[in-house]
Design a protein around this motif. Structure first.
Motif, PDB file in Angstrom:
ATOM      1  N   CYS A  29       0.823  -1.215   0.000  1.00  0.00           N
ATOM      2  CA  CYS A  29       0.000   0.000   0.000  1.00  0.00           C
ATOM      3  C   CYS A  29       0.854   1.261   0.000  1.00  0.00           C
ATOM      4  CB  CYS A  29      -0.926   0.011   1.221  1.00  0.00           C
ATOM      5  SG  CYS A  29      -2.387  -1.021   1.034  1.00  0.00           S
ATOM      6  N   ARG A  30       2.053   1.164   0.528  1.00  0.00           N
ATOM      7  CA  ARG A  30       2.936   2.326   0.569  1.00  0.00           C
ATOM      8  C   ARG A  30       3.912   2.358  -0.614  1.00  0.00           C
ATOM      9  NH1 ARG A  30       2.599   4.512   5.814  1.00  0.00           N
ATOM     10  NH2 ARG A  30       1.540   3.146   7.293  1.00  0.00           N
ATOM     11  N   ILE A  31       4.401   1.189  -1.011  1.00  0.00           N
ATOM     12  CA  ILE A  31       5.422   1.144  -2.059  1.00  0.00           C
ATOM     13  C   ILE A  31       4.826   1.384  -3.442  1.00  0.00           C
ATOM     14  CG2 ILE A  31       7.144  -0.319  -3.174  1.00  0.00           C
ATOM     15  CD1 ILE A  31       7.951   0.733  -0.450  1.00  0.00           C
ATOM     16  N   VAL A  32       3.643   0.827  -3.719  1.00  0.00           N
ATOM     17  CA  VAL A  32       3.050   0.975  -5.056  1.00  0.00           C
ATOM     18  C   VAL A  32       2.765   2.439  -5.391  1.00  0.00           C
ATOM     19  CG1 VAL A  32       1.019   0.434  -6.451  1.00  0.00           C
ATOM     20  CG2 VAL A  32       2.156  -1.370  -5.172  1.00  0.00           C
ATOM     21  N   PRO A  33       2.088   3.226  -4.532  1.00  0.00           N
ATOM     22  CA  PRO A  33       1.925   4.651  -4.856  1.00  0.00           C
ATOM     23  C   PRO A  33       3.252   5.396  -4.962  1.00  0.00           C
ATOM     24  CG  PRO A  33       0.390   4.002  -3.142  1.00  0.00           C
ATOM     25  CD  PRO A  33       1.344   2.878  -3.303  1.00  0.00           C
ATOM     26  N   PHE A  34       4.208   5.021  -4.108  1.00  0.00           N
ATOM     27  CA  PHE A  34       5.518   5.663  -4.172  1.00  0.00           C
ATOM     28  C   PHE A  34       6.178   5.424  -5.531  1.00  0.00           C
ATOM     29  CE2 PHE A  34      10.118   4.945  -3.724  1.00  0.00           C
ATOM     30  CZ  PHE A  34      10.533   6.234  -3.412  1.00  0.00           C
ATOM     31  N   MET A  35       6.130   4.195  -6.026  1.00  0.00           N
ATOM     32  CA  MET A  35       6.756   3.883  -7.313  1.00  0.00           C
ATOM     33  C   MET A  35       5.998   4.535  -8.466  1.00  0.00           C
ATOM     34  SD  MET A  35       7.898  -0.102  -6.852  1.00  0.00           S
ATOM     35  CE  MET A  35       8.651  -0.078  -8.483  1.00  0.00           C
ATOM     36  N   GLU A  36       4.676   4.587  -8.371  1.00  0.00           N
ATOM     37  CA  GLU A  36       3.894   5.187  -9.452  1.00  0.00           C
ATOM     38  C   GLU A  36       4.159   6.690  -9.549  1.00  0.00           C
ATOM     39  OE1 GLU A  36       0.084   2.087  -9.397  1.00  0.00           O
ATOM     40  OE2 GLU A  36      -0.094   4.106  -8.542  1.00  0.00           O
ATOM     41  N   SER A  38       6.842   8.211  -8.426  1.00  0.00           N
ATOM     42  CA  SER A  38       8.237   8.347  -8.859  1.00  0.00           C
ATOM     43  C   SER A  38       8.368   8.170 -10.363  1.00  0.00           C
ATOM     44  CB  SER A  38       9.113   7.328  -8.127  1.00  0.00           C
ATOM     45  OG  SER A  38       9.112   7.547  -6.737  1.00  0.00           O
ATOM     46  N   SER A  39       7.558   7.270 -10.923  1.00  0.00           N
ATOM     47  CA  SER A  39       7.571   7.085 -12.375  1.00  0.00           C
ATOM     48  C   SER A  39       7.149   8.358 -13.103  1.00  0.00           C
ATOM     49  CB  SER A  39       6.648   5.924 -12.765  1.00  0.00           C
ATOM     50  OG  SER A  39       6.529   5.815 -14.165  1.00  0.00           O
ATOM     51  N   LEU A  40       6.127   9.021 -12.575  1.00  0.00           N
ATOM     52  CA  LEU A  40       5.707  10.295 -13.167  1.00  0.00           C
ATOM     53  C   LEU A  40       6.817  11.338 -13.067  1.00  0.00           C
ATOM     54  CD1 LEU A  40       2.053  10.539 -11.779  1.00  0.00           C
ATOM     55  CD2 LEU A  40       2.794   9.671 -14.005  1.00  0.00           C
ATOM     56  N   GLY A  41       7.506  11.372 -11.931  1.00  0.00           N
ATOM     57  CA  GLY A  41       8.590  12.335 -11.769  1.00  0.00           C
ATOM     58  C   GLY A  41       9.756  12.059 -12.683  1.00  0.00           C
ATOM     59  N   VAL A  42      10.133  10.793 -12.834  1.00  0.00           N
ATOM     60  CA  VAL A  42      11.246  10.442 -13.725  1.00  0.00           C
ATOM     61  C   VAL A  42      10.927  10.842 -15.161  1.00  0.00           C
ATOM     62  CG1 VAL A  42      12.505   8.503 -14.723  1.00  0.00           C
ATOM     63  CG2 VAL A  42      12.149   8.604 -12.261  1.00  0.00           C
ATOM     64  N   LEU A  88      10.663  13.589  -4.022  1.00  0.00           N
ATOM     65  CA  LEU A  88       9.351  14.218  -4.068  1.00  0.00           C
ATOM     66  C   LEU A  88       8.217  13.224  -3.823  1.00  0.00           C
ATOM     67  CD1 LEU A  88       9.806  16.626  -7.124  1.00  0.00           C
ATOM     68  CD2 LEU A  88       9.798  17.221  -4.702  1.00  0.00           C
ATOM     69  N   SER A  89       8.500  11.932  -3.961  1.00  0.00           N
ATOM     70  CA  SER A  89       7.468  10.909  -3.771  1.00  0.00           C
ATOM     71  C   SER A  89       7.459  10.315  -2.371  1.00  0.00           C
ATOM     72  CB  SER A  89       7.670   9.772  -4.792  1.00  0.00           C
ATOM     73  OG  SER A  89       7.699  10.278  -6.113  1.00  0.00           O
ATOM     74  N   VAL A  90       8.371  10.738  -1.526  1.00  0.00           N
ATOM     75  CA  VAL A  90       8.439  10.192  -0.158  1.00  0.00           C
ATOM     76  C   VAL A  90       7.138  10.396   0.615  1.00  0.00           C
ATOM     77  CG1 VAL A  90       9.582  10.490   2.075  1.00  0.00           C
ATOM     78  CG2 VAL A  90      10.945  10.271   0.007  1.00  0.00           C
ATOM     79  N   PRO A  91       6.429  11.541   0.490  1.00  0.00           N
ATOM     80  CA  PRO A  91       5.151  11.679   1.236  1.00  0.00           C
ATOM     81  C   PRO A  91       4.128  10.606   0.917  1.00  0.00           C
ATOM     82  CG  PRO A  91       5.886  13.826   0.467  1.00  0.00           C
ATOM     83  CD  PRO A  91       6.799  12.814  -0.146  1.00  0.00           C
ATOM     84  N   GLU A  92       4.223   9.959  -0.256  1.00  0.00           N
ATOM     85  CA  GLU A  92       3.278   8.894  -0.571  1.00  0.00           C
ATOM     86  C   GLU A  92       3.446   7.708   0.378  1.00  0.00           C
ATOM     87  OE1 GLU A  92       0.891   8.865  -2.913  1.00  0.00           O
ATOM     88  OE2 GLU A  92       1.352  10.906  -3.567  1.00  0.00           O
ATOM     89  N   ALA A 135      -2.943  19.409  -0.900  1.00  0.00           N
ATOM     90  CA  ALA A 135      -2.448  20.015  -2.145  1.00  0.00           C
ATOM     91  C   ALA A 135      -2.069  18.975  -3.183  1.00  0.00           C
ATOM     92  CB  ALA A 135      -1.246  20.906  -1.845  1.00  0.00           C
ATOM     93  N   ARG A 136      -2.333  17.706  -2.914  1.00  0.00           N
ATOM     94  CA  ARG A 136      -1.868  16.627  -3.785  1.00  0.00           C
ATOM     95  C   ARG A 136      -2.455  16.715  -5.180  1.00  0.00           C
ATOM     96  NH1 ARG A 136      -3.353  11.188  -4.914  1.00  0.00           N
ATOM     97  NH2 ARG A 136      -1.536   9.794  -5.127  1.00  0.00           N
ATOM     98  N   MET A 137      -3.729  17.042  -5.299  1.00  0.00           N
ATOM     99  CA  MET A 137      -4.377  17.079  -6.603  1.00  0.00           C
ATOM    100  C   MET A 137      -3.748  18.141  -7.503  1.00  0.00           C
ATOM    101  SD  MET A 137      -8.327  17.974  -7.483  1.00  0.00           S
ATOM    102  CE  MET A 137      -8.054  19.621  -6.838  1.00  0.00           C
TER     103      MET A 137
END
Length: 306
Positions: A29-36, A38-42, A88-92, A135-137
């Motif tokens: 639940c924590r790693i999947v949103p983080f990776m997704e 991060s993929s957008l950021g990369v 930037l994805s750590v808060p996820e 502010a996530r949206m």
């Protein structure tokens, strides 16, 4: 990163939809949103970096005056892109947690991920995570959608404006101009695919937040699933598109696959050696960086000045 998304996140999501159980529990639940995210950021920062490089390549006076970029510089840029995206994805990781719900009809316990910070966090971190959640949206929409699309379009327009048709014909050869055209088309195609695949999620977030506050949980889960599969589609199409449009990279990839499957023997024919030497010549310069060409010495004039 696209392969990591496909090989890790996709099986977890499919397993959850089939069994209603979360694979790896709270960790997924924590790693999947983080990776997704991060993929957008990369992808976002890579498109920005490629746009800047294409601008420098197109506006340089001559291709021969542009130095080769050192490997250390390229590695530093990649490190900034990857480390910055993951930071930037750590808060996820702190935003999501596992929740369980029991069906009133069948009594089956289902597991799902909910966007709710843990109350065990320190007060300062908890307030920061709540601020990020609120502010996530708009952070999604501004950083991971508007930034890459507008940046790529702006770089292309400024490049065409500065270079112009006359300067292009004078300072570039026909073959090199065609190569730069292929690279520009590659960046534009990557941006179009990225924009099309991230648009539904941003539209759904805005509509759900402002126009339909009373949407049922089943509808929200369905929209979230559709948005995830758009991300999986982007991650599967991007490598194929890159290998197809960048011919030297695609040819090198195919040769590497054939070499791994069939084995590289020491004996090669003359045609194969000539093809390999031609490929090495084409791949001697980076696919996104121009290599200066060695110009032949000027011919001496024969005879006297008369």
């Amino acid at each position: 990163w696209d392969f990591l998304i496909l090989f890790f996140c996709l099986p977890v999501v499919i397993f959850n939809e089939i069994t209603k159980k979360r694979l790896l529990g709270d960790v997924s639940c924590r790693i999947v949103p983080f990776m997704e995210v991060s993929s957008l950021g990369v992808t976002t920062f890579s498109l920005c970096a490629l746009g800047i490089d294409r601008f420098h390549a197109a506006t340089s006076p001559q291709a021969s005056t542009r130095p080769i970029e050192q490997c250390q510089s390229i590695i530093a840029k990649l490190a900034v892109i990857w480390v910055g995206s993951m930071t930037l994805s750590v808060p996820e990781i702190l935003l999501w947690q596992l929740a369980r719900d029991t069906s009133s009809v069948s009594g089956v316990v289902t597991e799902f991920c909910t966007m709710k910070p843990s109350s065990n966090l320190p007060e300062s971190i908890y307030s920061l995570v709540l601020t990020y959640q609120n502010a996530r949206m708009w952070w999604y929409f501004g950083c991971y959608f508007c930034l890459p699309v507008l940046f790529t379009v702006s770089c292309q327009l400024v490049t065409r404006r500065v270079r112009g048709p006359d300067k292009k014909s004078e300072s570039r050869g026909a073959k090199q101009g065609q190569s730069e055209g292929h690279l520009n088309c590659t960046i534009i195609a990557l941006t179009v695919i990225y924009g099309l695949c991230t648009t539904p999620e941003n539209v759904c977030n805005i509509v759900v937040a402002y126009m339909s506050p009373d949407v049922s949980k089943q509808t929200l889960d369905l929209l979230n699933l559709i948005n995830q599969f758009f991300l999986f589609f982007k991650c599967s199409v991007t490598p194929v598109l890159l290998l197809c449009l960048c011919r030297p990279l695609g040819q090198a990839f195919m040769d590497c696959c054939c070499c791994c499957c069939e084995g590289c023997g020491p004996d090669t024919t003359s045609s194969e050696s000539s093809a390999d030497s031609k490929l090495k010549t084409e791949m001697s310069s980076s696919i996104f960086f121009d290599k200066p060409r060695e110009t032949p010495p000027p011919l001496l004039a024969l005879g006297t000045p008369c």
